[in-house]
Design a protein around this motif. Sequence first.
Motif, mmCIF file in Angstrom:
data_model
loop_
_atom_site.group_PDB
_atom_site.id
_atom_site.type_symbol
_atom_site.label_atom_id
_atom_site.label_comp_id
_atom_site.label_asym_id
_atom_site.label_seq_id
_atom_site.Cartn_x
_atom_site.Cartn_y
_atom_site.Cartn_z
ATOM 1 N N TYR A 1 0.831 -1.191 0.000
ATOM 2 C CA TYR A 1 0.000 0.000 0.000
ATOM 3 C C TYR A 1 0.877 1.257 0.000
ATOM 4 O O TYR A 1 2.029 1.234 0.457
ATOM 5 N N VAL A 2 0.301 2.362 -0.502
ATOM 6 C CA VAL A 2 0.935 3.674 -0.409
ATOM 7 C C VAL A 2 -0.117 4.687 0.036
ATOM 8 O O VAL A 2 -1.329 4.458 -0.100
ATOM 9 N N ILE A 3 0.364 5.800 0.532
ATOM 10 C CA ILE A 3 -0.510 6.871 1.012
ATOM 11 C C ILE A 3 -0.278 8.122 0.175
ATOM 12 O O ILE A 3 0.869 8.528 -0.060
ATOM 13 N N GLY A 4 -1.365 8.741 -0.264
ATOM 14 C CA GLY A 4 -1.306 10.039 -0.930
ATOM 15 C C GLY A 4 -1.927 11.085 -0.022
ATOM 16 O O GLY A 4 -3.082 10.938 0.399
ATOM 17 N N VAL A 5 -1.177 12.127 0.312
ATOM 18 C CA VAL A 5 -1.654 13.203 1.189
ATOM 19 C C VAL A 5 -1.846 14.458 0.343
ATOM 20 O O VAL A 5 -0.893 14.975 -0.239
ATOM 21 N N ASP A 6 -3.093 14.933 0.258
ATOM 22 C CA ASP A 6 -3.408 16.137 -0.510
ATOM 23 C C ASP A 6 -3.732 17.267 0.459
ATOM 24 O O ASP A 6 -4.790 17.286 1.088
ATOM 25 N N SER B 1 3.458 10.121 -0.269
ATOM 26 C CA SER B 1 3.846 11.325 -0.993
ATOM 27 C C SER B 1 2.745 12.361 -0.866
ATOM 28 O O SER B 1 1.688 12.090 -0.288
ATOM 29 N N PHE B 2 2.980 13.539 -1.430
ATOM 30 C CA PHE B 2 2.163 14.703 -1.115
ATOM 31 C C PHE B 2 1.751 15.475 -2.361
ATOM 32 O O PHE B 2 2.498 15.581 -3.331
ATOM 33 N N SER B 3 0.568 16.040 -2.275
ATOM 34 C CA SER B 3 0.103 17.079 -3.191
ATOM 35 C C SER B 3 -0.249 18.273 -2.330
ATOM 36 O O SER B 3 -0.658 18.108 -1.175
ATOM 37 N N GLY B 4 -0.120 19.472 -2.869
ATOM 38 C CA GLY B 4 -0.424 20.615 -2.013
ATOM 39 C C GLY B 4 -0.836 21.860 -2.751
ATOM 40 O O GLY B 4 -0.492 22.075 -3.920
ATOM 41 N N GLN B 5 -1.605 22.682 -2.046
ATOM 42 C CA GLN B 5 -1.973 23.998 -2.537
ATOM 43 C C GLN B 5 -0.706 24.755 -2.921
ATOM 44 O O GLN B 5 0.273 24.773 -2.183
ATOM 45 N N MET B 6 -0.748 25.395 -4.083
ATOM 46 C CA MET B 6 0.440 26.076 -4.598
ATOM 47 C C MET B 6 0.597 27.477 -4.003
ATOM 48 O O MET B 6 -0.317 28.040 -3.420
ATOM 49 N N GLY C 1 -8.201 12.834 -8.238
ATOM 50 C CA GLY C 1 -7.460 14.064 -8.461
ATOM 51 C C GLY C 1 -6.074 14.082 -7.866
ATOM 52 O O GLY C 1 -5.326 13.101 -7.945
ATOM 53 N N PRO C 2 -5.708 15.198 -7.199
ATOM 54 C CA PRO C 2 -4.340 15.358 -6.685
ATOM 55 C C PRO C 2 -3.904 14.274 -5.708
ATOM 56 O O PRO C 2 -2.748 13.871 -5.703
#
Length: 499
Positions: free
Chosen positions: A3-8, A76-81, A430-431
Amino acid sequence: MKYVIGVDLGTSAVKILLMNQNGEVCQEVSKSYPLIQEKSGYSEQNPEEWVEKTIEGLAELVKNFAGNVEDIEGMSFSGQMHGLVLLDDEHQVLRNAILWNDTRTTKQCRDIEEQVGIDTLLKITKNPALEGFTLPKLLWVKENEPTIYEKATVFLLPKDYLRYRLTGLIHSEYSDAAGTLLLDVGEKKWSKEICELLNIDLDLCPPLIASHEQTGAITNEVAMNTGLNESVKVFAGGADNACGAIGSGILFEGKTLCSIGTSGVVLSYEERSDQDFKGKVHYFNHGEEAGFYTMGVTLSAGYSLSWFKETFAADVDFDSLLKDLNEVPIGANGLLFTPYLAGERSPHADSTIRASFIGMDAAHERKDFVRAVLEGITFSLHESIEIFRDNGKKIETVVSIGGGAKNKHWLQMQADIFNVEIVRLASEQGPGMGAAMLAAYGSGWFTSLQACADTFVQVVETYHPNPDNVATYEKLFPIYQDVYSKTKDLNEQLSEFRR
Protein backbone atom coordinates in the motif's frame (compact mmCIF):
# COMPACT_ATOMS: atom_id res chain seq x y z
CA MET A 1 -0.64 -6.70 -0.90
CA LYS A 2 1.40 -3.50 -0.57
CA TYR A 3 0.00 0.00 0.00
CA VAL A 4 0.93 3.67 -0.41
CA ILE A 5 -0.51 6.87 1.01
CA GLY A 6 -1.31 10.04 -0.93
CA VAL A 7 -1.65 13.20 1.19
CA ASP A 8 -3.41 16.14 -0.51
CA LEU A 9 -2.95 19.35 1.50
CA GLY A 10 -5.79 21.56 0.28
CA THR A 11 -6.95 25.03 1.25
CA SER A 12 -9.82 23.87 3.46
CA ALA A 13 -8.82 20.31 4.39
CA VAL A 14 -6.17 17.62 4.15
CA LYS A 15 -7.36 14.54 2.26
CA ILE A 16 -5.52 11.26 2.77
CA LEU A 17 -5.86 8.25 0.46
CA LEU A 18 -4.66 4.69 1.10
CA MET A 19 -4.21 2.83 -2.19
CA ASN A 20 -3.12 -0.70 -3.01
CA GLN A 21 -1.03 -2.09 -5.87
CA ASN A 22 -4.15 -2.59 -8.00
CA GLY A 23 -4.86 1.14 -7.95
CA GLU A 24 -7.85 0.73 -5.63
CA VAL A 25 -8.73 3.30 -2.98
CA CYS A 26 -8.85 1.31 0.26
CA GLN A 27 -9.45 4.20 2.66
CA GLU A 28 -10.11 7.90 2.49
CA VAL A 29 -9.79 10.33 5.42
CA SER A 30 -10.39 14.09 5.42
CA LYS A 31 -9.63 16.61 8.17
CA SER A 32 -10.59 20.28 7.83
CA TYR A 33 -8.93 23.41 9.19
CA PRO A 34 -9.85 27.11 9.14
CA LEU A 35 -8.78 30.07 7.08
CA ILE A 36 -7.56 33.21 8.85
CA GLN A 37 -8.86 36.37 7.16
CA GLU A 38 -8.00 39.36 9.33
CA LYS A 39 -8.51 41.95 6.59
CA SER A 40 -10.17 42.14 3.20
CA GLY A 41 -7.90 40.42 0.69
CA TYR A 42 -5.90 38.59 3.36
CA SER A 43 -5.88 34.78 3.47
CA GLU A 44 -3.64 32.92 5.91
CA GLN A 45 -3.38 29.62 7.77
CA ASN A 46 -1.48 28.36 10.78
CA PRO A 47 0.94 25.71 9.39
CA GLU A 48 0.67 23.82 12.67
CA GLU A 49 -2.96 23.08 11.77
CA TRP A 50 -1.77 21.21 8.65
CA VAL A 51 0.55 19.07 10.75
CA GLU A 52 -1.95 18.33 13.52
CA LYS A 53 -4.76 17.39 11.12
CA THR A 54 -2.48 15.25 8.97
CA ILE A 55 -1.23 13.34 12.03
CA GLU A 56 -4.84 12.87 13.17
CA GLY A 57 -5.86 11.64 9.72
CA LEU A 58 -2.96 9.21 9.43
CA ALA A 59 -3.69 7.84 12.90
CA GLU A 60 -7.35 7.31 11.96
CA LEU A 61 -6.32 5.59 8.73
CA VAL A 62 -3.98 3.20 10.57
CA LYS A 63 -6.60 2.50 13.25
CA ASN A 64 -9.10 1.40 10.60
CA PHE A 65 -6.55 -0.54 8.52
CA ALA A 66 -7.26 -4.28 8.62
CA GLY A 67 -3.96 -5.38 7.10
CA ASN A 68 -0.35 -5.47 8.30
CA VAL A 69 0.84 -1.88 8.85
CA GLU A 70 4.31 -2.93 7.63
CA ASP A 71 2.77 -3.34 4.15
CA ILE A 72 2.26 0.45 3.92
CA GLU A 73 5.49 1.23 2.08
CA GLY A 74 5.45 4.84 0.93
CA MET A 75 3.88 8.26 1.23
CA SER A 76 3.85 11.33 -0.99
CA PHE A 77 2.16 14.70 -1.12
CA SER A 78 0.10 17.08 -3.19
CA GLY A 79 -0.42 20.61 -2.01
CA GLN A 80 -1.97 24.00 -2.54
CA MET A 81 0.44 26.08 -4.60
CA HIS A 82 2.10 29.46 -4.04
CA GLY A 83 1.75 29.71 -0.24
CA LEU A 84 4.59 31.22 1.80
CA VAL A 85 5.92 29.60 4.99
CA LEU A 86 8.94 31.35 6.54
CA LEU A 87 11.29 29.54 8.93
CA ASP A 88 14.03 30.89 11.21
CA ASP A 89 17.49 29.41 11.79
CA GLU A 90 16.00 26.74 14.08
CA HIS A 91 13.35 25.96 11.43
CA GLN A 92 10.56 27.42 13.54
CA VAL A 93 7.63 29.11 11.77
CA LEU A 94 7.94 32.89 11.93
CA ARG A 95 4.36 33.85 10.98
CA ASN A 96 1.16 32.40 9.58
CA ALA A 97 1.40 31.08 6.04
CA ILE A 98 0.18 33.52 3.37
CA LEU A 99 -1.95 31.52 0.93
CA TRP A 100 -2.44 31.42 -2.84
CA ASN A 101 -5.76 33.30 -2.66
CA ASP A 102 -4.32 36.24 -0.72
CA THR A 103 -4.47 39.44 -2.82
CA ARG A 104 -2.59 42.00 -0.71
CA THR A 105 0.48 42.08 -2.99
CA THR A 106 -0.57 44.20 -5.99
CA LYS A 107 2.14 46.77 -5.23
CA GLN A 108 4.81 44.08 -5.03
CA CYS A 109 3.71 42.67 -8.40
CA ARG A 110 4.22 46.07 -10.00
CA ASP A 111 7.61 46.35 -8.25
CA ILE A 112 8.64 42.99 -9.75
CA GLU A 113 7.62 44.13 -13.22
CA GLU A 114 9.61 47.36 -12.83
CA GLN A 115 12.76 45.90 -11.26
CA VAL A 116 12.96 42.61 -13.15
CA GLY A 117 11.16 43.61 -16.33
CA ILE A 118 8.12 41.84 -17.75
CA ASP A 119 10.06 40.30 -20.64
CA THR A 120 12.83 38.99 -18.37
CA LEU A 121 10.30 37.61 -15.90
CA LEU A 122 8.43 35.73 -18.63
CA LYS A 123 11.66 34.46 -20.17
CA ILE A 124 12.88 32.97 -16.88
CA THR A 125 9.74 32.00 -14.96
CA LYS A 126 7.29 31.62 -17.91
CA ASN A 127 4.62 33.40 -15.84
CA PRO A 128 3.50 36.99 -15.15
CA ALA A 129 3.62 38.67 -11.74
CA LEU A 130 0.28 37.85 -10.12
CA GLU A 131 -0.80 38.38 -6.52
CA GLY A 132 -1.23 34.65 -5.91
CA PHE A 133 2.43 33.73 -6.46
CA THR A 134 5.01 33.30 -3.70
CA LEU A 135 7.59 35.94 -4.64
CA PRO A 136 5.24 38.94 -4.19
CA LYS A 137 4.35 37.58 -0.73
CA LEU A 138 8.03 37.34 0.18
CA LEU A 139 8.54 40.94 -0.91
CA TRP A 140 5.47 42.03 1.05
CA VAL A 141 6.93 40.54 4.24
CA LYS A 142 10.28 42.16 3.48
CA GLU A 143 8.61 45.57 3.12
CA ASN A 144 5.93 45.37 5.82
CA GLU A 145 7.41 42.98 8.41
CA PRO A 146 11.16 43.58 8.15
CA THR A 147 11.98 42.08 11.54
CA ILE A 148 10.37 38.78 10.54
CA TYR A 149 12.04 38.86 7.15
CA GLU A 150 15.48 39.39 8.70
CA LYS A 151 15.01 36.30 10.87
CA ALA A 152 14.03 34.09 7.91
CA THR A 153 16.59 31.54 6.73
CA VAL A 154 14.43 29.54 4.31
CA PHE A 155 10.96 29.64 2.80
CA LEU A 156 8.83 26.59 2.09
CA LEU A 157 5.63 25.92 0.17
CA PRO A 158 2.76 24.42 2.21
CA LYS A 159 3.14 20.72 1.38
CA ASP A 160 6.93 21.02 1.64
CA TYR A 161 6.56 22.33 5.18
CA LEU A 162 4.23 19.45 6.04
CA ARG A 163 6.71 16.96 4.59
CA TYR A 164 9.53 18.59 6.58
CA ARG A 165 7.56 18.12 9.80
CA LEU A 166 7.05 14.44 9.01
CA THR A 167 10.67 13.75 8.03
CA GLY A 168 12.84 16.48 9.54
CA LEU A 169 14.35 17.21 6.10
CA ILE A 170 13.93 20.39 4.05
CA HIS A 171 13.34 20.21 0.30
CA SER A 172 11.18 21.61 -2.44
CA GLU A 173 10.47 20.12 -5.86
CA TYR A 174 10.17 21.56 -9.34
CA SER A 175 6.40 21.56 -9.93
CA ASP A 176 5.65 23.59 -6.79
CA ALA A 177 8.76 25.75 -7.11
CA ALA A 178 7.56 26.75 -10.59
CA GLY A 179 4.70 28.62 -8.92
CA THR A 180 6.95 30.92 -6.89
CA LEU A 181 8.23 33.27 -9.67
CA LEU A 182 11.72 32.42 -8.43
CA LEU A 183 12.39 29.28 -10.50
CA ASP A 184 14.07 29.22 -13.89
CA VAL A 185 11.45 26.84 -15.30
CA GLY A 186 13.46 25.73 -18.32
CA GLU A 187 16.73 25.23 -16.42
CA LYS A 188 15.01 23.76 -13.32
CA LYS A 189 17.00 25.84 -10.84
CA TRP A 190 16.41 28.86 -8.63
CA SER A 191 17.03 32.08 -10.56
CA LYS A 192 20.09 33.88 -9.26
CA GLU A 193 19.28 36.74 -11.64
CA ILE A 194 15.83 37.42 -10.18
CA CYS A 195 17.13 37.14 -6.62
CA GLU A 196 19.89 39.65 -7.33
CA LEU A 197 17.55 42.10 -9.10
CA LEU A 198 15.19 42.06 -6.10
CA ASN A 199 17.93 41.86 -3.41
CA ILE A 200 16.77 38.48 -2.12
CA ASP A 201 19.25 36.04 -0.60
CA LEU A 202 19.39 32.96 -2.84
CA ASP A 203 19.93 30.86 0.30
CA LEU A 204 16.30 31.50 1.27
CA CYS A 205 15.37 29.04 -1.49
CA PRO A 206 15.27 25.37 -0.36
CA PRO A 207 17.14 22.50 -2.08
CA LEU A 208 15.34 21.15 -5.17
CA ILE A 209 14.61 17.53 -6.08
CA ALA A 210 12.30 15.66 -8.46
CA SER A 211 8.72 14.80 -7.45
CA HIS A 212 9.31 11.04 -7.30
CA GLU A 213 12.58 11.24 -5.34
CA GLN A 214 12.71 9.99 -1.76
CA THR A 215 13.13 12.65 0.92
CA GLY A 216 13.80 10.35 3.83
CA ALA A 217 11.40 8.42 6.03
CA ILE A 218 8.94 9.41 8.73
CA THR A 219 10.45 10.30 12.09
CA ASN A 220 10.16 8.15 15.22
CA GLU A 221 7.77 10.71 16.70
CA VAL A 222 5.47 10.59 13.67
CA ALA A 223 5.53 6.79 13.72
CA MET A 224 4.55 6.77 17.41
CA ASN A 225 1.73 9.32 16.90
CA THR A 226 0.24 7.64 13.83
CA GLY A 227 0.94 3.94 14.25
CA LEU A 228 2.79 3.82 10.94
CA ASN A 229 6.00 1.85 10.67
CA GLU A 230 9.22 3.89 10.81
CA SER A 231 10.26 2.35 7.50
CA VAL A 232 7.59 4.26 5.53
CA LYS A 233 9.48 5.98 2.72
CA VAL A 234 8.55 9.61 1.99
CA PHE A 235 8.67 11.07 -1.53
CA ALA A 236 8.72 14.73 -2.55
CA GLY A 237 5.32 14.94 -4.25
CA GLY A 238 4.04 17.81 -6.35
CA ALA A 239 1.87 20.87 -6.72
CA ASP A 240 -1.87 20.16 -6.65
CA ASN A 241 -2.35 20.75 -10.37
CA ALA A 242 0.71 18.68 -11.30
CA CYS A 243 -0.55 15.83 -9.11
CA GLY A 244 -4.03 16.24 -10.54
CA ALA A 245 -2.50 15.78 -13.98
CA ILE A 246 -0.64 12.65 -12.86
CA GLY A 247 -3.77 11.26 -11.24
CA SER A 248 -5.67 11.79 -14.51
CA GLY A 249 -3.00 10.26 -16.74
CA ILE A 250 -1.89 13.54 -18.34
CA LEU A 251 1.62 12.21 -18.95
CA PHE A 252 2.37 12.68 -22.64
CA GLU A 253 1.89 15.15 -25.48
CA GLY A 254 -1.68 15.43 -26.74
CA LYS A 255 -3.31 14.70 -23.34
CA THR A 256 -5.19 17.55 -21.65
CA LEU A 257 -7.13 17.86 -18.40
CA CYS A 258 -10.32 19.87 -17.84
CA SER A 259 -11.04 20.16 -14.13
CA ILE A 260 -14.15 22.06 -13.07
CA GLY A 261 -14.42 22.74 -9.38
CA THR A 262 -15.01 26.11 -7.73
CA SER A 263 -12.47 27.38 -10.23
CA GLY A 264 -11.78 25.71 -13.55
CA VAL A 265 -8.47 24.51 -14.96
CA VAL A 266 -7.44 23.44 -18.43
CA LEU A 267 -4.04 21.77 -18.23
CA SER A 268 -2.08 20.27 -21.11
CA TYR A 269 1.09 18.18 -21.09
CA GLU A 270 4.09 19.88 -22.69
CA GLU A 271 7.36 18.15 -23.51
CA ARG A 272 9.21 21.36 -24.43
CA SER A 273 10.69 23.98 -22.11
CA ASP A 274 10.93 26.74 -24.73
CA GLN A 275 7.28 27.49 -25.51
CA ASP A 276 6.34 31.18 -25.30
CA PHE A 277 2.73 31.89 -24.37
CA LYS A 278 3.53 35.52 -23.50
CA GLY A 279 2.04 35.07 -20.03
CA LYS A 280 -1.52 34.46 -21.29
CA VAL A 281 -1.56 31.03 -19.67
CA HIS A 282 0.59 29.50 -16.94
CA TYR A 283 3.60 27.34 -17.77
CA PHE A 284 4.95 25.08 -15.03
CA ASN A 285 7.19 22.08 -14.47
CA HIS A 286 5.26 18.81 -14.36
CA GLY A 287 5.53 16.18 -11.62
CA GLU A 288 6.63 13.82 -14.41
CA GLU A 289 10.35 14.44 -14.41
CA ALA A 290 10.91 15.28 -18.08
CA GLY A 291 7.67 17.19 -18.62
CA PHE A 292 6.04 20.59 -18.31
CA TYR A 293 2.43 21.72 -18.50
CA THR A 294 0.52 24.72 -19.71
CA MET A 295 -2.50 25.78 -17.71
CA GLY A 296 -5.37 28.20 -18.10
CA VAL A 297 -7.55 29.15 -15.12
CA THR A 298 -11.18 30.28 -14.97
CA LEU A 299 -11.64 31.73 -11.50
CA SER A 300 -15.42 31.20 -11.27
CA ALA A 301 -16.18 27.97 -13.10
CA GLY A 302 -18.25 25.66 -10.90
CA TYR A 303 -18.74 28.65 -8.62
CA SER A 304 -20.78 30.34 -11.37
CA LEU A 305 -23.22 27.43 -11.39
CA SER A 306 -23.43 27.17 -7.59
CA TRP A 307 -23.91 30.97 -7.36
CA PHE A 308 -26.77 30.78 -9.88
CA LYS A 309 -28.38 27.91 -8.01
CA GLU A 310 -28.15 29.55 -4.58
CA THR A 311 -29.37 32.90 -5.92
CA PHE A 312 -32.17 31.82 -8.25
CA ALA A 313 -32.91 28.14 -7.53
CA ALA A 314 -32.04 27.47 -3.89
CA ASP A 315 -35.00 25.11 -3.53
CA VAL A 316 -33.73 22.52 -6.06
CA ASP A 317 -30.74 20.21 -6.20
CA PHE A 318 -28.17 20.28 -9.01
CA ASP A 319 -29.62 17.25 -10.80
CA SER A 320 -33.02 18.91 -10.97
CA LEU A 321 -31.47 22.20 -12.06
CA LEU A 322 -29.74 20.52 -15.00
CA LYS A 323 -32.45 18.05 -16.01
CA ASP A 324 -33.82 20.23 -18.84
CA LEU A 325 -30.39 21.24 -20.12
CA ASN A 326 -30.64 19.33 -23.38
CA GLU A 327 -34.09 20.75 -24.18
CA VAL A 328 -32.50 24.17 -24.74
CA PRO A 329 -30.76 24.71 -28.11
CA ILE A 330 -27.13 25.74 -28.45
CA GLY A 331 -26.82 29.43 -27.69
CA ALA A 332 -29.56 29.28 -25.01
CA ASN A 333 -32.05 31.04 -27.30
CA GLY A 334 -29.75 34.02 -27.77
CA LEU A 335 -28.48 34.29 -24.18
CA LEU A 336 -24.76 34.52 -23.29
CA PHE A 337 -23.03 34.41 -19.91
CA THR A 338 -19.46 35.40 -19.07
CA PRO A 339 -18.27 33.77 -15.79
CA TYR A 340 -16.35 36.71 -14.33
CA LEU A 341 -18.00 36.73 -10.90
CA ALA A 342 -14.67 37.29 -9.12
CA GLY A 343 -12.62 38.76 -11.96
CA GLU A 344 -10.68 36.52 -14.31
CA ARG A 345 -7.28 34.84 -14.70
CA SER A 346 -6.91 33.33 -18.19
CA PRO A 347 -6.58 34.80 -20.71
CA HIS A 348 -7.58 38.06 -19.00
CA ALA A 349 -5.65 38.71 -15.79
CA ASP A 350 -8.27 41.23 -14.68
CA SER A 351 -9.46 41.66 -11.10
CA THR A 352 -12.01 44.32 -12.03
CA ILE A 353 -14.03 42.60 -14.76
CA ARG A 354 -17.38 41.14 -13.66
CA ALA A 355 -19.89 38.65 -15.04
CA SER A 356 -22.58 39.45 -17.59
CA PHE A 357 -25.74 37.97 -19.00
CA ILE A 358 -26.11 39.32 -22.54
CA GLY A 359 -29.26 39.04 -24.66
CA MET A 360 -31.94 38.55 -22.02
CA ASP A 361 -35.57 38.89 -23.05
CA ALA A 362 -38.93 38.07 -21.51
CA ALA A 363 -39.15 34.70 -23.29
CA HIS A 364 -36.16 33.26 -21.46
CA GLU A 365 -36.83 30.66 -18.78
CA ARG A 366 -34.63 29.36 -15.98
CA LYS A 367 -33.42 26.46 -18.13
CA ASP A 368 -32.12 28.97 -20.74
CA PHE A 369 -30.07 30.71 -18.05
CA VAL A 370 -28.71 27.37 -16.84
CA ARG A 371 -27.55 26.43 -20.33
CA ALA A 372 -26.04 29.89 -20.81
CA VAL A 373 -24.07 29.53 -17.55
CA LEU A 374 -22.67 26.14 -18.56
CA GLU A 375 -21.81 27.36 -22.06
CA GLY A 376 -20.13 30.46 -20.62
CA ILE A 377 -17.98 28.41 -18.24
CA THR A 378 -16.99 26.07 -21.07
CA PHE A 379 -16.28 28.96 -23.47
CA SER A 380 -13.98 30.51 -20.86
CA LEU A 381 -12.01 27.27 -20.58
CA HIS A 382 -11.99 26.99 -24.37
CA GLU A 383 -10.16 30.32 -24.59
CA SER A 384 -7.17 28.64 -22.94
CA ILE A 385 -7.41 25.62 -25.24
CA GLU A 386 -7.38 27.96 -28.25
CA ILE A 387 -4.25 29.68 -26.91
CA PHE A 388 -2.61 26.26 -26.63
CA ARG A 389 -3.56 25.45 -30.23
CA ASP A 390 -2.51 28.85 -31.56
CA ASN A 391 0.96 28.10 -30.17
CA GLY A 392 1.22 24.79 -32.00
CA LYS A 393 0.07 22.41 -29.27
CA LYS A 394 -1.94 19.38 -30.28
CA ILE A 395 -5.02 18.58 -28.22
CA GLU A 396 -6.12 15.01 -28.95
CA THR A 397 -7.94 13.91 -25.78
CA VAL A 398 -9.35 15.87 -22.85
CA VAL A 399 -9.91 14.11 -19.53
CA SER A 400 -12.81 15.83 -17.76
CA ILE A 401 -13.00 15.69 -13.95
CA GLY A 402 -14.86 17.56 -11.23
CA GLY A 403 -18.35 19.00 -11.53
CA GLY A 404 -18.11 19.18 -15.30
CA ALA A 405 -17.85 15.39 -15.50
CA LYS A 406 -21.01 14.67 -13.49
CA ASN A 407 -23.56 15.50 -16.22
CA LYS A 408 -23.59 13.74 -19.60
CA HIS A 409 -24.98 16.77 -21.43
CA TRP A 410 -22.23 19.01 -20.05
CA LEU A 411 -19.64 16.43 -21.11
CA GLN A 412 -21.06 16.47 -24.64
CA MET A 413 -21.02 20.28 -24.56
CA GLN A 414 -17.30 20.17 -23.73
CA ALA A 415 -16.68 17.79 -26.64
CA ASP A 416 -18.55 20.10 -29.02
CA ILE A 417 -17.03 23.41 -27.81
CA PHE A 418 -13.46 22.08 -27.49
CA ASN A 419 -13.95 20.01 -30.69
CA VAL A 420 -12.09 17.08 -29.18
CA GLU A 421 -12.74 13.67 -27.64
CA ILE A 422 -13.75 13.93 -23.97
CA VAL A 423 -13.20 11.03 -21.58
CA ARG A 424 -14.52 10.37 -18.06
CA LEU A 425 -12.58 8.31 -15.51
CA ALA A 426 -13.71 5.40 -13.36
CA SER A 427 -12.11 6.80 -10.22
CA GLU A 428 -11.70 10.52 -9.83
CA GLN A 429 -9.41 11.22 -6.87
CA GLY A 430 -7.46 14.06 -8.46
CA PRO A 431 -4.34 15.36 -6.68
CA GLY A 432 -4.47 12.74 -3.93
CA MET A 433 -4.35 10.01 -6.56
CA GLY A 434 -1.36 11.70 -8.20
CA ALA A 435 0.46 11.87 -4.86
CA ALA A 436 -0.20 8.16 -4.25
CA MET A 437 1.04 7.37 -7.77
CA LEU A 438 4.30 9.24 -7.08
CA ALA A 439 4.73 7.12 -3.94
CA ALA A 440 3.96 3.93 -5.89
CA TYR A 441 6.48 4.85 -8.60
CA GLY A 442 9.07 5.95 -6.04
CA SER A 443 8.60 2.69 -4.15
CA GLY A 444 9.52 0.74 -7.26
CA TRP A 445 6.10 -0.74 -8.03
CA PHE A 446 6.28 0.52 -11.62
CA THR A 447 9.04 1.41 -14.07
CA SER A 448 7.43 4.76 -14.93
CA LEU A 449 4.53 7.01 -14.01
CA GLN A 450 2.87 6.04 -17.28
CA ALA A 451 3.06 2.36 -16.33
CA CYS A 452 1.49 3.31 -13.00
CA ALA A 453 -1.27 5.25 -14.80
CA ASP A 454 -2.03 2.20 -16.94
CA THR A 455 -3.10 0.44 -13.71
CA PHE A 456 -4.43 3.34 -11.62
CA VAL A 457 -6.27 5.44 -14.26
CA GLN A 458 -9.18 3.82 -16.10
CA VAL A 459 -11.48 5.44 -18.69
CA VAL A 460 -15.16 4.47 -18.48
CA GLU A 461 -16.86 6.77 -20.98
CA THR A 462 -15.95 8.71 -24.13
CA TYR A 463 -17.79 11.62 -25.79
CA HIS A 464 -17.12 12.56 -29.42
CA PRO A 465 -17.74 16.02 -30.92
CA ASN A 466 -20.88 16.39 -33.05
CA PRO A 467 -19.85 18.18 -36.30
CA ASP A 468 -23.09 20.17 -36.51
CA ASN A 469 -22.79 21.32 -32.90
CA VAL A 470 -19.12 22.19 -33.42
CA ALA A 471 -20.04 24.43 -36.38
CA THR A 472 -22.71 26.24 -34.34
CA TYR A 473 -20.39 26.83 -31.41
CA GLU A 474 -17.70 28.14 -33.74
CA LYS A 475 -20.15 30.91 -34.74
CA LEU A 476 -21.09 31.66 -31.13
CA PHE A 477 -17.61 31.63 -29.58
CA PRO A 478 -16.36 34.92 -31.16
CA ILE A 479 -19.47 36.68 -29.86
CA TYR A 480 -18.66 35.39 -26.37
CA GLN A 481 -15.07 36.62 -26.71
CA ASP A 482 -16.31 40.07 -27.72
CA VAL A 483 -18.19 40.55 -24.44
CA TYR A 484 -14.98 41.03 -22.43
CA SER A 485 -13.70 43.97 -24.47
CA LYS A 486 -17.16 45.54 -24.67
CA THR A 487 -17.75 45.40 -20.89
CA LYS A 488 -14.23 46.04 -19.56
CA ASP A 489 -14.58 49.85 -19.39
CA LEU A 490 -18.11 49.64 -17.98
CA ASN A 491 -16.93 47.40 -15.13
CA GLU A 492 -14.04 49.70 -14.33
CA GLN A 493 -16.54 52.57 -13.99
CA LEU A 494 -18.86 50.44 -11.84
CA SER A 495 -16.10 49.31 -9.49
CA GLU A 496 -16.43 52.38 -7.25
CA PHE A 497 -20.03 51.39 -6.48
CA ARG A 498 -19.20 47.88 -5.31
CA ARG A 499 -19.23 47.13 -1.62
